[in-house]
Design a protein around this motif. Structure first.
Motif, PDB file in Angstrom:
ATOM      1  N   ARG A 179       0.859  -1.182   0.000  1.00  0.00           N
ATOM      2  CA  ARG A 179       0.000   0.000   0.000  1.00  0.00           C
ATOM      3  C   ARG A 179       0.895   1.231   0.000  1.00  0.00           C
ATOM      4  O   ARG A 179       1.797   1.352   0.832  1.00  0.00           O
ATOM      5  CB  ARG A 179      -0.886  -0.026   1.249  1.00  0.00           C
ATOM      6  CG  ARG A 179      -1.864   1.105   1.331  1.00  0.00           C
ATOM      7  CD  ARG A 179      -3.133   0.795   0.548  1.00  0.00           C
ATOM      8  NE  ARG A 179      -4.071   1.879   0.645  1.00  0.00           N
ATOM      9  CZ  ARG A 179      -5.144   1.884   1.416  1.00  0.00           C
ATOM     10  NH1 ARG A 179      -5.417   0.845   2.164  1.00  0.00           N
ATOM     11  NH2 ARG A 179      -5.947   2.913   1.419  1.00  0.00           N
ATOM     12  N   ARG A 217       0.972   5.726  -1.014  1.00  0.00           N
ATOM     13  CA  ARG A 217       0.282   6.961  -1.385  1.00  0.00           C
ATOM     14  C   ARG A 217       1.265   7.753  -2.226  1.00  0.00           C
ATOM     15  O   ARG A 217       2.437   7.879  -1.868  1.00  0.00           O
ATOM     16  CB  ARG A 217      -0.112   7.753  -0.145  1.00  0.00           C
ATOM     17  CG  ARG A 217      -0.750   9.100  -0.481  1.00  0.00           C
ATOM     18  CD  ARG A 217      -1.200   9.833   0.756  1.00  0.00           C
ATOM     19  NE  ARG A 217      -2.433   9.206   1.230  1.00  0.00           N
ATOM     20  CZ  ARG A 217      -3.074   9.569   2.329  1.00  0.00           C
ATOM     21  NH1 ARG A 217      -2.588  10.515   3.095  1.00  0.00           N
ATOM     22  NH2 ARG A 217      -4.191   8.982   2.667  1.00  0.00           N
ATOM     23  N   ARG A 261       1.834  11.400  -4.678  1.00  0.00           N
ATOM     24  CA  ARG A 261       1.379  12.723  -5.099  1.00  0.00           C
ATOM     25  C   ARG A 261       1.703  12.870  -6.571  1.00  0.00           C
ATOM     26  O   ARG A 261       2.852  12.678  -6.988  1.00  0.00           O
ATOM     27  CB  ARG A 261       2.076  13.834  -4.304  1.00  0.00           C
ATOM     28  CG  ARG A 261       1.586  15.233  -4.691  1.00  0.00           C
ATOM     29  CD  ARG A 261       2.271  16.324  -3.876  1.00  0.00           C
ATOM     30  NE  ARG A 261       3.683  16.427  -4.197  1.00  0.00           N
ATOM     31  CZ  ARG A 261       4.185  17.143  -5.201  1.00  0.00           C
ATOM     32  NH1 ARG A 261       3.386  17.810  -6.005  1.00  0.00           N
ATOM     33  NH2 ARG A 261       5.478  17.192  -5.400  1.00  0.00           N
ATOM     34  N   ALA A 316      -8.594   8.596  -3.871  1.00  0.00           N
ATOM     35  CA  ALA A 316      -7.937   9.559  -4.756  1.00  0.00           C
ATOM     36  C   ALA A 316      -8.545  10.941  -4.553  1.00  0.00           C
ATOM     37  O   ALA A 316      -9.729  11.070  -4.254  1.00  0.00           O
ATOM     38  CB  ALA A 316      -8.088   9.137  -6.213  1.00  0.00           C
ATOM     39  N   TRP A 342      -3.625  13.199  -5.384  1.00  0.00           N
ATOM     40  CA  TRP A 342      -3.132  12.221  -4.424  1.00  0.00           C
ATOM     41  C   TRP A 342      -3.841  10.911  -4.667  1.00  0.00           C
ATOM     42  O   TRP A 342      -5.057  10.890  -4.871  1.00  0.00           O
ATOM     43  CB  TRP A 342      -3.410  12.687  -2.997  1.00  0.00           C
ATOM     44  CG  TRP A 342      -2.736  13.969  -2.667  1.00  0.00           C
ATOM     45  CD1 TRP A 342      -3.213  15.241  -2.889  1.00  0.00           C
ATOM     46  CD2 TRP A 342      -1.451  14.128  -2.067  1.00  0.00           C
ATOM     47  NE1 TRP A 342      -2.307  16.170  -2.467  1.00  0.00           N
ATOM     48  CE2 TRP A 342      -1.212  15.515  -1.943  1.00  0.00           C
ATOM     49  CE3 TRP A 342      -0.493  13.238  -1.614  1.00  0.00           C
ATOM     50  CZ2 TRP A 342      -0.047  16.024  -1.391  1.00  0.00           C
ATOM     51  CZ3 TRP A 342       0.660  13.751  -1.050  1.00  0.00           C
ATOM     52  CH2 TRP A 342       0.874  15.118  -0.953  1.00  0.00           C
ATOM     53  N   PHE A 343      -3.095   9.815  -4.670  1.00  0.00           N
ATOM     54  CA  PHE A 343      -3.675   8.497  -4.876  1.00  0.00           C
ATOM     55  C   PHE A 343      -3.179   7.539  -3.802  1.00  0.00           C
ATOM     56  O   PHE A 343      -1.976   7.456  -3.558  1.00  0.00           O
ATOM     57  CB  PHE A 343      -3.277   7.936  -6.246  1.00  0.00           C
ATOM     58  CG  PHE A 343      -3.902   8.672  -7.395  1.00  0.00           C
ATOM     59  CD1 PHE A 343      -5.091   8.234  -7.937  1.00  0.00           C
ATOM     60  CD2 PHE A 343      -3.303   9.797  -7.924  1.00  0.00           C
ATOM     61  CE1 PHE A 343      -5.681   8.917  -8.993  1.00  0.00           C
ATOM     62  CE2 PHE A 343      -3.875  10.489  -8.971  1.00  0.00           C
ATOM     63  CZ  PHE A 343      -5.068  10.047  -9.513  1.00  0.00           C
ATOM     64  N   ASP A 344      -4.103   6.846  -3.168  1.00  0.00           N
ATOM     65  CA  ASP A 344      -3.766   5.725  -2.297  1.00  0.00           C
ATOM     66  C   ASP A 344      -3.913   4.479  -3.154  1.00  0.00           C
ATOM     67  O   ASP A 344      -5.011   4.196  -3.651  1.00  0.00           O
ATOM     68  CB  ASP A 344      -4.719   5.631  -1.101  1.00  0.00           C
ATOM     69  CG  ASP A 344      -4.487   6.734  -0.082  1.00  0.00           C
ATOM     70  OD1 ASP A 344      -3.492   7.464  -0.214  1.00  0.00           O
ATOM     71  OD2 ASP A 344      -5.301   6.852   0.840  1.00  0.00           O
ATOM     72  N   TRP A 351       4.678   7.746  -0.244  1.00  0.00           N
ATOM     73  CA  TRP A 351       4.603   7.341   1.158  1.00  0.00           C
ATOM     74  C   TRP A 351       4.230   5.871   1.170  1.00  0.00           C
ATOM     75  O   TRP A 351       3.317   5.447   0.474  1.00  0.00           O
ATOM     76  CB  TRP A 351       3.531   8.136   1.900  1.00  0.00           C
ATOM     77  CG  TRP A 351       3.879   9.573   2.075  1.00  0.00           C
ATOM     78  CD1 TRP A 351       4.459  10.141   3.165  1.00  0.00           C
ATOM     79  CD2 TRP A 351       3.657  10.636   1.150  1.00  0.00           C
ATOM     80  NE1 TRP A 351       4.613  11.490   2.963  1.00  0.00           N
ATOM     81  CE2 TRP A 351       4.129  11.820   1.737  1.00  0.00           C
ATOM     82  CE3 TRP A 351       3.103  10.693  -0.129  1.00  0.00           C
ATOM     83  CZ2 TRP A 351       4.058  13.049   1.101  1.00  0.00           C
ATOM     84  CZ3 TRP A 351       3.042  11.913  -0.766  1.00  0.00           C
ATOM     85  CH2 TRP A 351       3.519  13.072  -0.159  1.00  0.00           C
ATOM     86  N   ASP A 352       4.927   5.106   1.978  1.00  0.00           N
ATOM     87  CA  ASP A 352       4.662   3.652   2.000  1.00  0.00           C
ATOM     88  C   ASP A 352       4.269   3.132   3.365  1.00  0.00           C
ATOM     89  O   ASP A 352       4.338   1.954   3.631  1.00  0.00           O
ATOM     90  CB  ASP A 352       5.871   2.888   1.462  1.00  0.00           C
ATOM     91  CG  ASP A 352       7.098   3.027   2.345  1.00  0.00           C
ATOM     92  OD1 ASP A 352       7.028   3.688   3.393  1.00  0.00           O
ATOM     93  OD2 ASP A 352       8.141   2.465   1.975  1.00  0.00           O
ATOM     94  N   ILE A 388       1.605   9.117   8.210  1.00  0.00           N
ATOM     95  CA  ILE A 388       0.877   8.554   7.069  1.00  0.00           C
ATOM     96  C   ILE A 388      -0.557   8.260   7.456  1.00  0.00           C
ATOM     97  O   ILE A 388      -0.837   7.781   8.532  1.00  0.00           O
ATOM     98  CB  ILE A 388       1.582   7.264   6.579  1.00  0.00           C
ATOM     99  CG1 ILE A 388       2.918   7.635   6.013  1.00  0.00           C
ATOM    100  CG2 ILE A 388       0.761   6.530   5.548  1.00  0.00           C
ATOM    101  CD1 ILE A 388       2.870   8.625   4.902  1.00  0.00           C
ATOM    102  N   TRP A 389      -1.367   8.507   6.545  1.00  0.00           N
ATOM    103  CA  TRP A 389      -2.781   8.331   6.695  1.00  0.00           C
ATOM    104  C   TRP A 389      -3.091   7.584   7.896  1.00  0.00           C
ATOM    105  O   TRP A 389      -3.936   7.163   8.386  1.00  0.00           O
ATOM    106  CB  TRP A 389      -3.454   7.846   5.497  1.00  0.00           C
ATOM    107  CG  TRP A 389      -3.112   6.697   4.637  1.00  0.00           C
ATOM    108  CD1 TRP A 389      -4.062   5.956   4.046  1.00  0.00           C
ATOM    109  CD2 TRP A 389      -1.884   6.178   4.132  1.00  0.00           C
ATOM    110  NE1 TRP A 389      -3.496   5.053   3.210  1.00  0.00           N
ATOM    111  CE2 TRP A 389      -2.169   5.147   3.248  1.00  0.00           C
ATOM    112  CE3 TRP A 389      -0.559   6.463   4.360  1.00  0.00           C
ATOM    113  CZ2 TRP A 389      -1.200   4.426   2.575  1.00  0.00           C
ATOM    114  CZ3 TRP A 389       0.400   5.750   3.697  1.00  0.00           C
ATOM    115  CH2 TRP A 389       0.073   4.747   2.809  1.00  0.00           C
TER     116      TRP A 389
END
Length: 88
Positions: A11, A13, A15, A42, A53-55, A80-81, A87-88
């Motif tokens: 997973r 994220r 930009r 997104a 931004w996409f997850d 971001w991993d 992170i989220w």
């Protein structure tokens, strides 16, 4: 030495800067690197204003995922991993 072809998930994220909105970044993860990509969330501004931004949930072999991440890094996208702070 055995080659590990076991599928795994990662997973991330990313930009996507406004300059890349017309580029098939996510599509290339599928076509060029053989990944299955699920867009979990997104945000993309109307009329391509601002950054997107996409997850993403990436599925593939460890090598396919690493190759895809290298491609994203070569584009100098922020990634971001989950190991990054905040992170989220």
């Amino acid at each position: 030495m055995a080659i590990n072809n076991q599928l795994t998930h990662k997973r991330i994220r990313i930009r996507i800067p406004r300059d890349y909105h017309q580029e098939p970044v996510i599509s290339r993860l599928v076509s060029d690197f053989g990944l299955t990509v699920n867009i979990a969330a997104a945000i993309l501004g109307a009329n391509a204003v601002g950054d997107g931004w996409f997850d993403l949930d990436l599925q593939g072999t460890n090598q396919q995922i690493q190759n895809g991440l290298t491609y994203l890094k070569d584009l100098e996208l922020e990634i971001w991993d989950g190991t990054n702070v905040g992170i989220w």
